[in-house]
Design a protein around this motif. Structure first.
Motif, PDB file in Angstrom:
ATOM      1  N   LEU A  73       0.859  -1.188   0.136  1.00 41.60           N
ATOM      2  CA  LEU A  73       0.056   0.242  -0.023  1.00 41.60           C
ATOM      3  C   LEU A  73       0.804   1.394   0.137  1.00 41.60           C
ATOM      4  CD1 LEU A  73      -2.847  -1.107   2.712  1.00 41.60           C
ATOM      5  CD2 LEU A  73      -2.922  -0.780   0.117  1.00 41.60           C
ATOM      6  N   PRO A  74       0.469   2.382  -0.745  1.00 39.42           N
ATOM      7  CA  PRO A  74       1.283   3.386  -0.760  1.00 39.42           C
ATOM      8  C   PRO A  74       1.295   4.124   0.535  1.00 39.42           C
ATOM      9  CG  PRO A  74      -0.857   3.805  -1.775  1.00 39.42           C
ATOM     10  CD  PRO A  74      -0.625   2.505  -1.547  1.00 39.42           C
ATOM     11  N   GLN A  75       2.131   4.926   1.002  1.00 42.87           N
ATOM     12  CA  GLN A  75       2.290   5.500   2.237  1.00 42.87           C
ATOM     13  C   GLN A  75       1.304   6.798   2.114  1.00 42.87           C
ATOM     14  OE1 GLN A  75       6.387   6.078   3.464  1.00 42.87           O
ATOM     15  NE2 GLN A  75       6.590   3.926   4.406  1.00 42.87           N
ATOM     16  N   MET A  76       0.421   7.034   3.278  1.00 47.82           N
ATOM     17  CA  MET A  76      -0.292   8.251   3.344  1.00 47.82           C
ATOM     18  C   MET A  76       0.869   9.344   3.580  1.00 47.82           C
ATOM     19  SD  MET A  76      -3.514   9.418   5.458  1.00 47.82           S
ATOM     20  CE  MET A  76      -2.733   9.428   6.917  1.00 47.82           C
ATOM     21  N   GLN A  77       0.738  10.541   2.784  1.00 49.28           N
ATOM     22  CA  GLN A  77       1.728  11.659   2.955  1.00 49.28           C
ATOM     23  C   GLN A  77       1.125  12.946   3.623  1.00 49.28           C
ATOM     24  OE1 GLN A  77       4.950  11.280   2.040  1.00 49.28           O
ATOM     25  NE2 GLN A  77       4.563   9.173   1.636  1.00 49.28           N
ATOM     26  N   GLY A  78      -0.069  12.577   4.243  1.00 47.99           N
ATOM     27  CA  GLY A  78      -0.844  13.874   4.999  1.00 47.99           C
ATOM     28  C   GLY A  78      -2.250  13.785   4.558  1.00 47.99           C
ATOM     29  N   GLU A  79      -2.986  14.816   5.138  1.00 53.08           N
ATOM     30  CA  GLU A  79      -4.320  14.727   4.726  1.00 53.08           C
ATOM     31  C   GLU A  79      -4.936  16.260   4.817  1.00 53.08           C
ATOM     32  OE1 GLU A  79      -8.271  12.485   6.851  1.00 53.08           O
ATOM     33  OE2 GLU A  79      -6.341  12.289   7.838  1.00 53.08           O
ATOM     34  N   VAL A  80      -5.640  16.226   3.891  1.00 49.70           N
ATOM     35  CA  VAL A  80      -6.528  17.592   3.714  1.00 49.70           C
ATOM     36  C   VAL A  80      -7.891  17.441   3.818  1.00 49.70           C
ATOM     37  CG1 VAL A  80      -6.918  19.532   2.214  1.00 49.70           C
ATOM     38  CG2 VAL A  80      -4.694  18.485   2.149  1.00 49.70           C
ATOM     39  N   ASP A  81      -8.749  18.614   4.601  1.00 45.94           N
ATOM     40  CA  ASP A  81     -10.104  18.225   4.969  1.00 45.94           C
ATOM     41  C   ASP A  81     -10.839  18.325   3.385  1.00 45.94           C
ATOM     42  OD1 ASP A  81     -12.799  20.212   5.140  1.00 45.94           O
ATOM     43  OD2 ASP A  81     -12.332  18.944   6.971  1.00 45.94           O
ATOM     44  N   VAL A  82     -11.818  17.395   3.427  1.00 49.13           N
ATOM     45  CA  VAL A  82     -12.486  17.158   2.221  1.00 49.13           C
ATOM     46  C   VAL A  82     -13.149  18.357   1.644  1.00 49.13           C
ATOM     47  CG1 VAL A  82     -14.370  15.759   0.797  1.00 49.13           C
ATOM     48  CG2 VAL A  82     -12.588  14.756   2.440  1.00 49.13           C
ATOM     49  N   ALA A  83     -13.737  19.046   2.765  1.00 48.39           N
ATOM     50  CA  ALA A  83     -14.659  20.299   2.275  1.00 48.39           C
ATOM     51  C   ALA A  83     -13.504  21.335   1.533  1.00 48.39           C
ATOM     52  CB  ALA A  83     -15.052  21.063   3.423  1.00 48.39           C
ATOM     53  N   VAL A  84     -12.276  21.644   1.830  1.00 44.78           N
ATOM     54  CA  VAL A  84     -11.557  22.347   1.585  1.00 44.78           C
ATOM     55  C   VAL A  84     -10.935  21.770   0.170  1.00 44.78           C
ATOM     56  CG1 VAL A  84      -8.755  23.264   1.821  1.00 44.78           C
ATOM     57  CG2 VAL A  84     -10.488  23.019   3.759  1.00 44.78           C
ATOM     58  N   LEU A  85     -10.670  20.590  -0.159  1.00 47.26           N
ATOM     59  CA  LEU A  85     -10.354  20.065  -1.294  1.00 47.26           C
ATOM     60  C   LEU A  85     -11.296  20.291  -2.495  1.00 47.26           C
ATOM     61  CD1 LEU A  85      -8.898  16.558  -0.771  1.00 47.26           C
ATOM     62  CD2 LEU A  85      -7.789  18.082  -2.027  1.00 47.26           C
ATOM     63  N   PRO A 233       2.666  12.858 -10.169  1.00 51.96           N
ATOM     64  CA  PRO A 233       1.357  12.988  -9.563  1.00 51.96           C
ATOM     65  C   PRO A 233       1.005  12.751  -8.184  1.00 51.96           C
ATOM     66  CG  PRO A 233       1.574  10.597 -10.410  1.00 51.96           C
ATOM     67  CD  PRO A 233       2.901  11.298 -10.641  1.00 51.96           C
ATOM     68  N   THR A 234       0.150  13.788  -7.769  1.00 47.74           N
ATOM     69  CA  THR A 234      -0.183  13.676  -6.284  1.00 47.74           C
ATOM     70  C   THR A 234      -1.572  13.470  -6.208  1.00 47.74           C
ATOM     71  OG1 THR A 234       1.518  15.093  -5.411  1.00 47.74           O
ATOM     72  CG2 THR A 234      -0.693  15.019  -4.037  1.00 47.74           C
ATOM     73  N   PHE A 235      -1.940  12.580  -5.066  1.00 47.95           N
ATOM     74  CA  PHE A 235      -3.559  12.284  -5.174  1.00 47.95           C
ATOM     75  C   PHE A 235      -4.253  12.319  -4.024  1.00 47.95           C
ATOM     76  CE2 PHE A 235      -1.477   9.186  -8.385  1.00 47.95           C
ATOM     77  CZ  PHE A 235      -2.413   9.290  -9.230  1.00 47.95           C
ATOM     78  N   PHE A 236      -5.388  12.709  -3.751  1.00 45.24           N
ATOM     79  CA  PHE A 236      -6.033  12.792  -2.567  1.00 45.24           C
ATOM     80  C   PHE A 236      -7.187  11.781  -2.730  1.00 45.24           C
ATOM     81  CE2 PHE A 236      -3.702  16.728  -2.928  1.00 45.24           C
ATOM     82  CZ  PHE A 236      -3.344  17.011  -1.620  1.00 45.24           C
ATOM     83  N   VAL A 237      -7.364  10.877  -1.936  1.00 40.36           N
ATOM     84  CA  VAL A 237      -8.261   9.965  -1.863  1.00 40.36           C
ATOM     85  C   VAL A 237      -9.093  10.113  -0.452  1.00 40.36           C
ATOM     86  CG1 VAL A 237      -8.759   7.478  -2.010  1.00 40.36           C
ATOM     87  CG2 VAL A 237      -6.733   8.341  -3.082  1.00 40.36           C
ATOM     88  N   ASN A 238     -10.345  10.693  -0.892  1.00 41.43           N
ATOM     89  CA  ASN A 238     -10.999  11.043   0.432  1.00 41.43           C
ATOM     90  C   ASN A 238     -10.387  11.909   1.439  1.00 41.43           C
ATOM     91  OD1 ASN A 238     -13.248   9.705  -0.708  1.00 41.43           O
ATOM     92  ND2 ASN A 238     -13.632   8.204   0.961  1.00 41.43           N
ATOM     93  N   GLY A 239      -9.565  12.654   0.834  1.00 42.83           N
ATOM     94  CA  GLY A 239      -8.782  13.778   1.658  1.00 42.83           C
ATOM     95  C   GLY A 239      -7.380  13.104   2.256  1.00 42.83           C
ATOM     96  N   LYS A 240      -7.071  11.919   1.869  1.00 43.55           N
ATOM     97  CA  LYS A 240      -5.760  11.284   2.368  1.00 43.55           C
ATOM     98  C   LYS A 240      -4.835  11.650   1.064  1.00 43.55           C
ATOM     99  CE  LYS A 240      -7.397   8.035   5.792  1.00 43.55           C
ATOM    100  NZ  LYS A 240      -8.869   8.784   5.872  1.00 43.55           N
ATOM    101  N   LYS A 241      -3.705  12.172   1.418  1.00 39.66           N
ATOM    102  CA  LYS A 241      -2.768  12.339   0.437  1.00 39.66           C
ATOM    103  C   LYS A 241      -1.816  11.283   0.068  1.00 39.66           C
ATOM    104  CE  LYS A 241       0.926  15.884  -0.582  1.00 39.66           C
ATOM    105  NZ  LYS A 241       1.306  17.181   0.039  1.00 39.66           N
TER     106      LYS A 241
END
Length: 259
Positions: A73-85, A233-241
């Motif tokens: 599994l890829p390592q999560m590199q942080g998280e952004v609030d979904v509302a902000v995203l 590429p950078t991905f946010f999956v339900n807020g997780k980076k």
């Protein structure tokens, strides 16, 4: 864009090589020079691809049971609030899939990024077949150009006739070796664009659209300042980076863990 047109875009290219000019000088458009994917940014991008992913392990099998291979599994590199995203961008998001899909994937990509192309060629078909087309996930691709050619390609995708932005992006990624690093990028982009329904006049008009260009830059700048994006590429999956070109088995395992 019809399926036959898409197949012609993917398979029917015939280019005549010319030399001595690039995209900006050929079209006389003076595209804004963005920071290229060189120096520290290139190092960041390369490092993003070599981060060791976390490994899931299964319990020891008993008896004659056959153990399933572990999936990295890829390592999560942080998280952004979904509302902000999901807040409104300078350009409207184009949603691939059902708007009500429970998993939201936001990708920041550059059209001249080889890792982004690798994801779209190798992983996106699996993601679309197993997750997007089945209504379990939706994908939003946002512009994060590292150079003028990437900006131009994104502009053309936004200008694509019949609102066929994603089909244009798919083909540009698939044919990236033909245009992204070529001396005659403008000629090859024009050839691709004509197959998508552009004329030479509409091609030049699109690339001369300063308002569109500025909005693409604003999407990139917000990705940097608000989302913390610095490589593609950078991905946010339900807020997780997550950073890097995820493999098909990685994206499947990641989305399985959220289902």
């Amino acid at each position: 864009m019809t399926s036959s047109t898409i197949h012609r875009l993917r398979d029917g290219f015939r280019f005549t090589r010319s030399s001595g000019f690039g995209l900006v000088s050929a079209c006389g458009l003076g595209l804004l020079v963005l920071s290229g994917c060189t120096g520290q940014e290139a190092a960041d991008e390369t490092a993003a691809q070599t981060v060791e992913p976390a490994s899931t392990t299964s319990s020891q099998p008993t008896g004659n049971a056959t153990s399933e291979p572990s999936v990295d599994l890829p390592q999560m590199q942080g998280e952004v609030d979904v509302a902000v995203l999901m807040a409104a961008q300078a350009l409207p998001d184009v949603v691939i899939g059902k708007a009500e899909a429970p998993i939201t994937i936001i990708e920041y990509a550059s059209m001249t990024c080889d890792h982004c192309a690798a994801f779209h060629v190798n992983t996106y078909p699996t993601l679309k077949r197993d997750w997007i087309d089945t209504g379990k996930a939706k994908l939003i691709l946002r512009e994060f150009p590292f150079d003028p050619r990437a900006t131009a390609a994104f502009m053309l995708a936004r200008c694509a006739p019949n609102d066929n932005r994603q089909a244009m992006i798919d083909v540009l990624f698939q044919k990236g070796e033909d245009w992204a690093h070529a001396d005659d990028a403008s000629v090859k982009l024009l050839s691709i664009s004509k197959l998508a329904g552009f004329t030479e006049e509409s091609f030049k008009a699109c690339l001369s659209d300063k308002e569109l260009q500025a909005k693409i830059v604003k999407v990139k700048e917000r990705g940097e300042s608000v989302m913390g994006v610095n490589s593609t590429p950078t991905f946010f999956v339900n807020g997780k980076k997550y950073i890097g070109a995820l493999k098909p088995e990685q994206i499947s395992a990641l989305l399985d863990s959220l289902s």
